[in-house]
Design a protein around this motif. Structure first.
Motif, PDB file in Angstrom:
ATOM      1  N   ASN A   1       0.842  -1.187   0.000  1.00 30.66           N
ATOM      2  CA  ASN A   1       0.000   0.000   0.000  1.00 30.66           C
ATOM      3  C   ASN A   1       0.879   1.239   0.000  1.00 30.66           C
ATOM      4  O   ASN A   1       1.615   1.491   0.926  1.00 30.66           O
ATOM      5  CB  ASN A   1      -0.937   0.006   1.210  1.00 30.66           C
ATOM      6  CG  ASN A   1      -0.210  -0.374   2.473  1.00 30.66           C
ATOM      7  OD1 ASN A   1       0.905  -0.890   2.422  1.00 30.66           O
ATOM      8  ND2 ASN A   1      -0.807  -0.104   3.610  1.00 30.66           N
ATOM      9  N   ASN A   2       0.796   1.968  -1.071  1.00 31.02           N
ATOM     10  CA  ASN A   2       1.584   3.190  -1.184  1.00 31.02           C
ATOM     11  C   ASN A   2       0.950   4.263  -0.335  1.00 31.02           C
ATOM     12  O   ASN A   2      -0.186   4.648  -0.555  1.00 31.02           O
ATOM     13  CB  ASN A   2       1.593   3.655  -2.642  1.00 31.02           C
ATOM     14  CG  ASN A   2       2.753   3.049  -3.382  1.00 31.02           C
ATOM     15  OD1 ASN A   2       3.766   2.730  -2.765  1.00 31.02           O
ATOM     16  ND2 ASN A   2       2.608   2.894  -4.678  1.00 31.02           N
ATOM     17  N   GLU A   3       1.712   4.753   0.644  1.00 27.53           N
ATOM     18  CA  GLU A   3       1.106   5.808   1.460  1.00 27.53           C
ATOM     19  C   GLU A   3       2.188   6.731   1.985  1.00 27.53           C
ATOM     20  O   GLU A   3       3.340   6.342   2.156  1.00 27.53           O
ATOM     21  CB  GLU A   3       0.309   5.205   2.626  1.00 27.53           C
ATOM     22  CG  GLU A   3       1.104   4.174   3.409  1.00 27.53           C
ATOM     23  CD  GLU A   3       0.236   3.374   4.365  1.00 27.53           C
ATOM     24  OE1 GLU A   3      -0.981   3.462   4.245  1.00 27.53           O
ATOM     25  OE2 GLU A   3       0.805   2.697   5.226  1.00 27.53           O
ATOM     26  N   VAL A   4       1.793   7.961   2.194  1.00 26.90           N
ATOM     27  CA  VAL A   4       2.720   8.921   2.791  1.00 26.90           C
ATOM     28  C   VAL A   4       1.930   9.816   3.740  1.00 26.90           C
ATOM     29  O   VAL A   4       0.841  10.276   3.427  1.00 26.90           O
ATOM     30  CB  VAL A   4       3.468   9.732   1.708  1.00 26.90           C
ATOM     31  CG1 VAL A   4       2.517  10.451   0.783  1.00 26.90           C
ATOM     32  CG2 VAL A   4       4.445  10.694   2.340  1.00 26.90           C
ATOM     33  N   TYR A   5       2.458   9.975   4.955  1.00 30.90           N
ATOM     34  CA  TYR A   5       1.793  10.797   5.965  1.00 30.90           C
ATOM     35  C   TYR A   5       2.685  11.985   6.299  1.00 30.90           C
ATOM     36  O   TYR A   5       3.901  11.830   6.476  1.00 30.90           O
ATOM     37  CB  TYR A   5       1.547   9.994   7.236  1.00 30.90           C
ATOM     38  CG  TYR A   5       0.623   8.828   7.035  1.00 30.90           C
ATOM     39  CD1 TYR A   5      -0.758   9.031   7.021  1.00 30.90           C
ATOM     40  CD2 TYR A   5       1.114   7.550   6.857  1.00 30.90           C
ATOM     41  CE1 TYR A   5      -1.613   7.956   6.828  1.00 30.90           C
ATOM     42  CE2 TYR A   5       0.276   6.482   6.661  1.00 30.90           C
ATOM     43  CZ  TYR A   5      -1.096   6.689   6.645  1.00 30.90           C
ATOM     44  OH  TYR A   5      -1.938   5.632   6.450  1.00 30.90           O
ATOM     45  N   VAL A   6       2.100  13.131   6.356  1.00 31.37           N
ATOM     46  CA  VAL A   6       2.847  14.325   6.751  1.00 31.37           C
ATOM     47  C   VAL A   6       2.217  14.867   8.023  1.00 31.37           C
ATOM     48  O   VAL A   6       1.012  15.139   8.052  1.00 31.37           O
ATOM     49  CB  VAL A   6       2.820  15.397   5.642  1.00 31.37           C
ATOM     50  CG1 VAL A   6       3.599  16.611   6.080  1.00 31.37           C
ATOM     51  CG2 VAL A   6       3.382  14.834   4.358  1.00 31.37           C
ATOM     52  N   ASP A   7       3.021  14.971   9.069  1.00 31.33           N
ATOM     53  CA  ASP A   7       2.518  15.500  10.342  1.00 31.33           C
ATOM     54  C   ASP A   7       3.213  16.807  10.673  1.00 31.33           C
ATOM     55  O   ASP A   7       4.420  16.916  10.528  1.00 31.33           O
ATOM     56  CB  ASP A   7       2.816  14.524  11.490  1.00 31.33           C
ATOM     57  CG  ASP A   7       2.095  13.205  11.319  1.00 31.33           C
ATOM     58  OD1 ASP A   7       1.240  13.136  10.431  1.00 31.33           O
ATOM     59  OD2 ASP A   7       2.407  12.266  12.073  1.00 31.33           O
ATOM     60  N   LEU A   8       2.426  17.767  11.119  1.00 25.05           N
ATOM     61  CA  LEU A   8       3.020  18.980  11.684  1.00 25.05           C
ATOM     62  C   LEU A   8       2.951  18.834  13.197  1.00 25.05           C
ATOM     63  O   LEU A   8       1.870  18.743  13.767  1.00 25.05           O
ATOM     64  CB  LEU A   8       2.246  20.225  11.263  1.00 25.05           C
ATOM     65  CG  LEU A   8       2.290  20.623   9.794  1.00 25.05           C
ATOM     66  CD1 LEU A   8       1.495  21.913   9.598  1.00 25.05           C
ATOM     67  CD2 LEU A   8       3.718  20.843   9.366  1.00 25.05           C
ATOM     68  N   VAL A   9       4.103  18.754  13.838  1.00 21.13           N
ATOM     69  CA  VAL A   9       4.130  18.645  15.297  1.00 21.13           C
ATOM     70  C   VAL A   9       4.764  19.906  15.832  1.00 21.13           C
ATOM     71  O   VAL A   9       5.909  20.222  15.510  1.00 21.13           O
ATOM     72  CB  VAL A   9       4.927  17.410  15.740  1.00 21.13           C
ATOM     73  CG1 VAL A   9       4.970  17.330  17.239  1.00 21.13           C
ATOM     74  CG2 VAL A   9       4.321  16.158  15.146  1.00 21.13           C
ATOM     75  N   GLU A  10       4.012  20.653  16.609  1.00 23.51           N
ATOM     76  CA  GLU A  10       4.523  21.943  17.062  1.00 23.51           C
ATOM     77  C   GLU A  10       4.599  21.990  18.577  1.00 23.51           C
ATOM     78  O   GLU A  10       3.798  21.360  19.269  1.00 23.51           O
ATOM     79  CB  GLU A  10       3.613  23.069  16.558  1.00 23.51           C
ATOM     80  CG  GLU A  10       3.477  23.068  15.058  1.00 23.51           C
ATOM     81  CD  GLU A  10       2.964  24.382  14.523  1.00 23.51           C
ATOM     82  OE1 GLU A  10       2.221  25.064  15.257  1.00 23.51           O
ATOM     83  OE2 GLU A  10       3.313  24.720  13.380  1.00 23.51           O
ATOM     84  N   GLU A  11       5.574  22.715  19.058  1.00 22.64           N
ATOM     85  CA  GLU A  11       5.691  22.949  20.500  1.00 22.64           C
ATOM     86  C   GLU A  11       5.684  24.444  20.733  1.00 22.64           C
ATOM     87  O   GLU A  11       6.374  25.186  20.043  1.00 22.64           O
ATOM     88  CB  GLU A  11       6.989  22.350  21.044  1.00 22.64           C
ATOM     89  CG  GLU A  11       6.935  20.847  21.122  1.00 22.64           C
ATOM     90  CD  GLU A  11       8.111  20.264  21.893  1.00 22.64           C
ATOM     91  OE1 GLU A  11       8.984  21.048  22.316  1.00 22.64           O
ATOM     92  OE2 GLU A  11       8.137  19.045  22.058  1.00 22.64           O
ATOM     93  N   MET A  12       4.901  24.851  21.695  1.00 25.47           N
ATOM     94  CA  MET A  12       4.817  26.285  21.965  1.00 25.47           C
ATOM     95  C   MET A  12       5.688  26.634  23.156  1.00 25.47           C
ATOM     96  O   MET A  12       5.533  26.071  24.240  1.00 25.47           O
ATOM     97  CB  MET A  12       3.366  26.687  22.235  1.00 25.47           C
ATOM     98  CG  MET A  12       3.225  28.147  22.602  1.00 25.47           C
ATOM     99  SD  MET A  12       1.503  28.612  22.792  1.00 25.47           S
ATOM    100  CE  MET A  12       1.183  29.323  21.198  1.00 25.47           C
ATOM    101  N   ASP A  13       6.643  27.540  22.934  1.00 25.26           N
ATOM    102  CA  ASP A  13       7.474  28.054  24.019  1.00 25.26           C
ATOM    103  C   ASP A  13       6.951  29.432  24.384  1.00 25.26           C
ATOM    104  O   ASP A  13       6.777  30.278  23.506  1.00 25.26           O
ATOM    105  CB  ASP A  13       8.922  28.212  23.572  1.00 25.26           C
ATOM    106  CG  ASP A  13       9.578  26.884  23.262  1.00 25.26           C
ATOM    107  OD1 ASP A  13       8.896  25.866  23.428  1.00 25.26           O
ATOM    108  OD2 ASP A  13      10.753  26.883  22.856  1.00 25.26           O
ATOM    109  N   ALA A  14       6.708  29.655  25.661  1.00 22.42           N
ATOM    110  CA  ALA A  14       6.232  30.974  26.039  1.00 22.42           C
ATOM    111  C   ALA A  14       6.802  31.345  27.396  1.00 22.42           C
ATOM    112  O   ALA A  14       7.100  30.479  28.217  1.00 22.42           O
ATOM    113  CB  ALA A  14       4.707  30.994  26.091  1.00 22.42           C
TER     114      ALA A  14
END
Lengths: 1151, 295
Positions: free
Chosen positions: B58-71
């Motif tokens: 199964n051809n598949e590609v996943y793109v995840d945006l993982v963000e961390e907030m520094d404040a």
């Protein structure tokens, strides 16, 4: 309780794991030893062998030592099955180094596998071979590496590159050239993977052979982005060194801004003016006088430290004036117009986006050094982004940013927010961030930063809070505008802290208060009259402040500023009374300050107050004299004696009489107290700057292997033309910084052909070896070698028409006639006229052994003899003491068993050293003090048995910083080859050192003529004669040099003779008897050239004759056969081996 | 040392036979591909380590945006610094040598970037497009930073007052800026100052724990609709200490699924050089990184 049930559960779980792992080998890890592995290994089925090997690898992975299976495993390497082979090699890679002798047994299989069609097998075979670290097989491995370096497979070539450092580690001196050649081939590779590994090999094998880089420079730059991470880091370092050595520093870069400090400053002013649009604000304006000079000097210090290494720079600058390091203005380039620099800058810029923090740092370091100043800002954001990685890399990056920010604060100042502290930062990171913040604060950002600082002071970590207060002080010193605001806040803090300090005995509470006062003191010091009220407030809060150090500081301020402003003088009497009242309850430091203050106030007072002050002072002195602390008592007594007229005199009359005297006293005492107060000089820069990104920069001392940048432009173009001359070029390059000023001297030295008078030799002035030894001699040797090829080495000593190439000048003039002379000689064939010029050899003119050969004499070769210096003690280990030794040609006058070694002690540190003494290990055993050791070894020598291991040298009482002292050490080695253990005492500390014998200096020259030589030679035939051959390449470089200087055509034979004789005389204490030259038709054929040397063994005066005969063509590597005739067989053989070794080794850099 | 580096390097550990089989079966074309895409070659070698076949059913590609907030919120309650540190994580199971292009709708908001070695620099330099040949499996394609954000999704307001040996603490938590998705696993942690002898803390929502190392942690989870969670209580100070002068810093944790708080949006992902259309998946996640609230 239910064992059966438990067992079932166990098997159940086992079964279930089995079910999940069907089709994998993972089960082998569970219990690798549940079968008989050795049985499986001996099985005839490949599958069983595989299983056995997998089990072994599983055991290795679990940390077991399974090397006992080695013989059984290694025989399977010949297996036909690829799978078995791979597994066997995996095993071998692990154990080849530990069990080299067994691995050796299957060396033939490895060699066979090197020809395998499968590149993987070839690579594995090579890796296994390189893993066996034995001298015996090194030639085979070298050949294998050479072959694999040309392999069609990328992976095999990469493995070849990785094998090179392993080979080099074996110290195969005779093979160094070959290894370097292979490095060159691999650097020339097309595949980035190979280039990365080759760069690593280059860096560890021949980091100074920069001509290898020259050939491939552009391509290396272009492949840089494709090389894997760690290779990129090494490659950037290599390319940086090359660019600097080749083109010099970029004139627009930070490194050279110091040379034109004026222009730098004006430029900065410019950027300040148009700062509105660029965001850069320069805050160092003329107002902060003290810091001003200091800050503008910083780039210079940094750049010098990069070039020389901070140790050298600091020790030199503390002694001589800083300008003495003549950075030649001709040796810089432009980052904008030089294509080489530009392309490297371009190719390293995308690396600033690398996901590997180390690569980002390496690329940033390169830009920092080479990029134009206005482009340096490009590195700022990537560096700050790296801060968001692991804590360790955060620390490393911050350490580097700290230096960058100190030198160029304005590029970092817009990004102050990135240095705000997070709660998860460690203390070290917080401290670094504070320091950076205080150096990049600007007038516009200081308010925000100050707000942050206020939060930090409330942090539970009091040490950090104290650091914050100190940072505020630093900020105000840079930005005096905010001094009022900060002072107010600091005062409030003082009040608040002092409230708590009595209760808060918890660690660090006092620190904040003391630090606050230190900051206040520093701020007041900037402009005392303005801050008069602050002092008054502090004095008022004395009641509250209980910390002795803080109180002492306030007392000091009262004394220091007692006469400024209008309020302080008014309140002084009251304050002093208060001081006197609380004197007894004070701590030591506060008491001392009260005494000082009382005296200062009295000295500055006028009018009626004086009487009060005098009474207070005498009261305080009375108290102090009875104090418990002797410090206080002493000071009180001194002051009392000093000020007695002032204190005792009660009426004005007496005072008037004693006025002149008093005045003197006043001056004396005032001087005493006020000295050094005029303006606090800017803190000396105690930073040591190492190259950005280096380990040394983090630990702040030169870590092993650290090398500063090469001397700019030390790699000249003509040096690059020839492969074999590289080493020389590098030598000059290494000597560069120190040797730069000795060029002229050396030139004259060699041209005049005179020998250094430092060392007198008693046998032949012509062949005496300059005994200056040490670094000086070596330097001059190397410099002259690379520098003046016009130097005469050989004199044709034909009586009638001696070739008059005695010195450079005359040689130039006589060049055409010299050729004529030579032709004449060749045609004449009247060999009788080849005479020896030197009196000591005058007898040789009588006879000639070989009709077909001509005899020549090499004159003035002694001047070029370069003795190799060895390191006895590295300054890194010896706390800055560097000790080198050179085997000297002198003969010991004490006993023939002793060998003379010239030892030079150099103090590389900044502080003087004392009590340097070198003794042997035995005599230092059980004796604690160096003096005692000296006493025992001073016993007179009577017979051979009593000859000590070491004739004591005069001990050096003190060695100032960067001073060098030479001493002749007379040593008796127990063995020709084994090192002698000595103990070096320095500053009362003991450093064990090893003195390695050089058998070449266990002989002394035995002057004789050719007749005597041949007769002696005939007496020592058969078993007393040993021969070995080797290749000799030194002359090739020389010959190529000759070709370059087309104006000087030297005879090839002479070049060969001179390089050969030089090599021999530099490495052994010999007498050159004769040089026989073939007069053959073929001018390119050097076969038959023969050099004879004579010597006798020091200990028993047995003569030792050496004959070197050349075979081969002039312009190619020659085959030398060396023959030694000596009665003492073992010695002779060892000497022969040594001679062959040093002849075969190419001219090496001697660092 | 060098040896260590090399054995550590992923390529070097026993390259499996697969690579050579590929070479043999595909012949020169494969080699050429490797020469053309050094990073791809690298990734192939990397993937071999895992023995992962390059052929995926199964051809598949996943793109995840993982963000961390520094404040950082200072003691006055002002937002001193607020930035996002994000990563683009790709999980690719594609056969052959696919050539991917990922573009963002608003690349200009990115302040700093760092790339996986497979990313080509030129397209990014010219058009802010990520062009790459992905290695097999999960990898970090890019990390980025978005600075100077204006607000945080939640607020934490601590109040610390102390008097006569007792210190009163109250912490309020609430939603400041609704991201549109539920904010999950909210926690507030702080270190009790060393001069505190004992603490008595209660909350109206979630659980408060005081750990052995004097760390106090309040796990809230989701913010209920009907009430604002708050924690309050008293700290007893060391005897002799009137009032607290050092103030703890509160570390806040949260997680928001389905939203990249930086506002970064993936425009499209183009795949070239593929036999059949693969499945493409996108996800986003934001969590708190260094979220400090000073009191």
């Amino acid at each position: 309780m239910f064992p059966q049930f438990g067992a079932t559960a166990d098997t159940l779980s086992k079964a279930s794991t089995m079910v999940f792992r069907i089709g994998t080998d993972a089960h082998l890890y569970d219990d690798p030893e549940d079968v008989n592995i050795s049985l499986l290994l001996d099985s005839k089925f490949d599958s069983e062998k595989c299983e056995a090997l997998k089990r072994l690898l599983a055991l290795i992975a679990q940390g077991f030592d399974v090397s006992n299976f080695f013989p059984q495993v290694v025989k399977n390497v010949a297996s036909q099955s690829l799978e078995v082979k791979k597994l066997v090699y995996l095993y071998l890679l692990h154990y080849a180094e530990k069990r080299p002798n067994e691995a050796l047994l299957s060396i033939n299989s490895f060699q066979k596998d090197l020809g395998d069609p499968n590149p993987l097998v070839r690579a594995l075979a090579l890796r296994a071979m390189a893993g066996i670290r034995l001298h015996v097989i090194s030639p085979i491995v070298l050949v294998a590496v050479g072959k694999c370096a040309r392999d069609p497979s990328v992976y095999v070539r990469k493995c070849a590159a990785n094998a090179l450092p392993k080979l080099y580690d074996l110290h195969l001196e005779e093979n160094t050239t070959t290894i370097e050649e292979i490095v060159g081939i691999l650097l020339n590779d097309n595949s980035p993977g190979v280039v990365g590994a080759a760069a690593a090999a280059f860096a560890s094998v021949c980091p100074n052979n920069l001509s290898l880089i020259e050939r491939n420079y552009r391509r290396l730059c272009e492949t840089l982005p494709d090389v894997e991470d760690w290779g990129q880091i090494v490659l950037i370092g290599v390319l940086l060194r090359y660019v600097i050595a080749r083109h010099g520093l970029a004139k627009e870069s930070i490194m050279l801004s110091s040379c034109a400090t004026v222009s730098y400053r004006s430029e900065n002013d410019g950027s300040e003016n148009d700062g509105s649009d660029t965001n850069f604000e320069l805050k160092e304006n003329g107002k902060d006088k003290g810091c001003d000079v200091y800050e503008s000097e910083l780039p210079e210090i940094v750049s010098r430290s990069y070039l020389e290494g901070p140790e050298n720079y600091l020790s030199r600058s503390s002694h001589a004036d800083k300008g003495s390091f003549g950075l030649d203005f001709s040796c810089f380039t432009s980052a904008k117009s030089n294509y080489d620099v530009k392309i490297l800058l371009q190719c390293t810029s995308p690396l600033l986006w690398s996901h590997n923090s180390a690569v980002v740092l390496a690329a940033a370091g390169f830009h920092w050094i080479m990029a134009p100043k206005e482009d340096v800002k490009r590195i700022v954001k990537p560096l700050l982004f790296v801060l968001r990685s692991s804590n360790a890399s955060k620390y490393v990056v911050l350490c580097n940013i700290q230096v960058f920010a100190k030198v160029m604060p304005y590029v970092f100042s817009p990004y102050y927010e990135d240095f705000f502290i997070c709660s998860s930062d460690s203390y070290q990171i917080k401290a670094l961030k504070l320091e950076i913040l205080s150096s990049i604060a600007t007038d516009s950002s200081i308010l925000v930063i100050f707000q942050e600082f206020q939060d930090y002071v409330r942090d539970p970590d009091r040490r950090f809070a104290a650091d914050t207060v100190a940072a505020i002080g630093l900020c105000v010193r840079r930005l005096p505008k905010v001094s009022d605001m900060c002072l107010g806040w600091l005062l409030a803090l003082t009040r608040q802290e002092s409230l708590n300090s009595d209760i808060g005995s918890v660690g660090g509470e006092d620190g904040v208060l003391v630090q606050a006062l230190i900051s206040i003191k520093a701020i007041i010091n900037l402009d005392p009259p303005c801050h008069e009220k602050v002092i008054v407030q502090l004095v008022r809060s004395l009641e509250l402040i209980k910390v002795p150090a803080a109180r002492a500081m306030i007392f000091w301020m009262v004394g220091e500023y007692n006469s400024i402003g209008g309020i302080i003088p008014l309140m002084l009497p009251t304050v002093l009374k208060y001081l006197a009242w609380c004197f007894t309850s004070e701590a030591l430091e506060a008491k001392l300050q009260i005494l000082n203050t009382a005296v200062k106030v009295l000295l500055c007072s006028k009018g009626e107050d004086m009487w009060t002050f005098r009474r207070i002072l005498s009261y305080v002195l009375e108290l102090a004299i009875c104090d418990l602390s002797y410090d206080v008592r002493d000071r009180a007594r001194v002051l009392k004696k000093l000020l007695s007229p002032l204190i005792v005199s009660h009426d004005l009359e007496v005072e008037a009489k004693g006025l002149p005297e008093n005045k003197d006293l006043k001056i004396v005492v005032a001087d005493l107290f006020f000295r050094g107060q005029s303006k606090p000089c800017p803190e000396p820069i105690n930073y040591r700057f190492y190259l950005p990104g280096s380990l040394s920069h983090i630990v702040l001392h030169a870590a092993p292997g650290y090398e500063p940048l090469p001397y700019p432009c030390s790699l000249s173009i003509d040096e690059l033309g020839h492969d074999f001359n590289d080493v020389q070029g590098i030598e000059a390059l290494r000597e560069g910084p120190t040797g730069s000023d000795s060029y002229g001297v050396d030139g004259s030295d060699t041209v005049s052909g005179s020998l250094d008078g430092e060392n007198t030799s008693d046998y032949s002035s012509e062949y005496s070896i300059t005994g200056s030894g040490g670094s000086g001699g070596e330097e001059s040797g190397s410099v002259s070698e690379s520098d003046d090829n016009a130097d005469p080495l050989i004199n044709f000593s034909d009586v009638s028409n001696a070739c008059a190439n005695q010195n450079g000048g005359s040689q130039d003039n006589n060049a055409p006639s010299r050729i004529d002379d030579f032709e004449e000689l060749m045609s004449k064939k009247s060999l009788d006229s080849w005479l020896d010029e030197h009196p000591s050899q005058s007898s040789s003119e009588l006879t000639h052994i070989q009709r077909s050969s001509a005899r020549i004499s090499l004159g003035h070769i002694g001047g070029r003899v370069k003795l190799k210096s060895h390191k006895l003690l590295d300054p890194v280990i010896g706390n800055g003491l560097s000790v080198d030794y050179t085997f000297s040609s002198e003969i010991s006058s004490v006993s023939p068993l002793l060998v003379c070694v010239e030892v030079s002690f150099t103090n590389c540190s900044t502080e003087p050293m004392s009590k340097l003494l070198l003794v042997d290990e035995e005599s230092s055993k059980g004796i604690d003090s160096a003096e005692a050791a000296l006493a025992t070894s001073e016993s007179p020598l009577t017979s051979d048995k009593d000859v000590p291991i070491l004739v004591p040298l005069e001990d050096i009482n003190s060695l100032d910083a960067s001073q060098t002292i030479r001493r002749i050490l007379q040593v008796r080695f127990h063995h020709h080859l084994l090192p002698l253990k000595l103990v070096l005492w320095c500053n009362g500390k003991k450093h064990p050192v090893k003195l390695r014998p050089d058998i070449g200096f266990f002989v002394k020259p035995l002057p004789m003529d050719i007749e005597m030589f041949t007769s002696k030679e005939s007496q020592l035939p058969g078993m007393f004669e040993y021969t070995r051959s080797c290749t000799f390449t030194d002359h090739i470089g020389e010959l190529k040099n000759e070709q370059c200087d087309s104006s000087l055509i030297k005879d090839k034979f002479l070049v060969i003779c001179e390089s050969l004789a030089l090599k021999m005389l530099s490495n052994a204490n010999l007498f050159l008897v004769s040089v026989d030259m073939p007069v053959a038709a073929n001018l390119d054929d050097a076969s038959g050239l023969r050099l004879r040397f004579s010597s006798e063994i020091l200990s028993n005066s047995i003569p030792c004759l050496i004959t070197a005969t050349v075979e081969g063509k002039c312009s190619e590597p020659l085959t030398l056969s060396v023959k030694v005739n000596c009665e003492e067989t073992v010695f002779g053989l060892n000497l022969l081996n040594r001679i062959v070794n040093f002849l075969a080794e190419p001219i090496l850099t001697t660092l | 040392m060098l040896e260590k580096q090399l054995t550590g390097h992923r390529v070097d550990r026993s390259i499996c036979a697969w690579f050579w089989e590929q070479v043999i079966s595909q012949g020169d074309s494969f080699k050429v591909q490797c020469e053309q895409h050094p990073s791809r070659c690298h990734s192939i070698l990397c993937s071999m380590e895992d023995n992962r076949p390059e052929k995926h059913t199964n051809n598949e590609v996943y793109v995840d945006l993982v963000e961390e907030m520094d404040a950082i919120i200072n003691s006055d309650g002002a937002l001193v610094k607020c930035e996002i540190h994000g990563e683009v994580q790709v999980n690719s199971h594609l056969s052959g040598l696919p050539d991917l292009t990922l573009s963002f709708a608003n690349p200009s908001i990115l302040n700093d970037v760092r790339f996986h070695p497979c990313v080509r620099f030129r397209p990014w330099e010219s058009h802010q497009i990520l062009s790459f040949v992905p290695p097999d499996g999960q990898f970090k394609l890019m990390s980025y930073r978005v600075k100077k954000l204006k607000s945080t999704p939640i607020y934490v307001k601590p109040q610390v007052t102390s008097d006569s040996g007792i210190c009163r603490i109250s912490v309020m938590v609430g939603i400041r800026n609704d991201p549109g998705k539920t904010i999950d696993s909210i926690t507030v942690q702080f270190q009790l100052p060393p001069c505190v002898l004992s603490a008595d803390l209660t909350s109206n929502h979630g659980a408060v724990n005081i750990l052995a190392n004097k760390t106090c942690s309040w796990s809230i989870g989701r913010i209920p609709k009907d009430k604002a969670p708050s924690m309050s209580g008293t700290l007893t100070l060391e005897t002799g200490l009137e009032r607290l002068r050092v103030f703890p810093t509160f570390q806040v944790g949260f997680k928001v699924m389905g939203v990249a708080l930086s506002g970064l949006q993936i425009d499209k992902l183009d795949l070239k050089n593929l036999p059949n259309r693969p499945y493409k998946g996108f996800r986003a996640l934001t969590r708190a990184g260094e979220f400090d609230v000073r009191s």
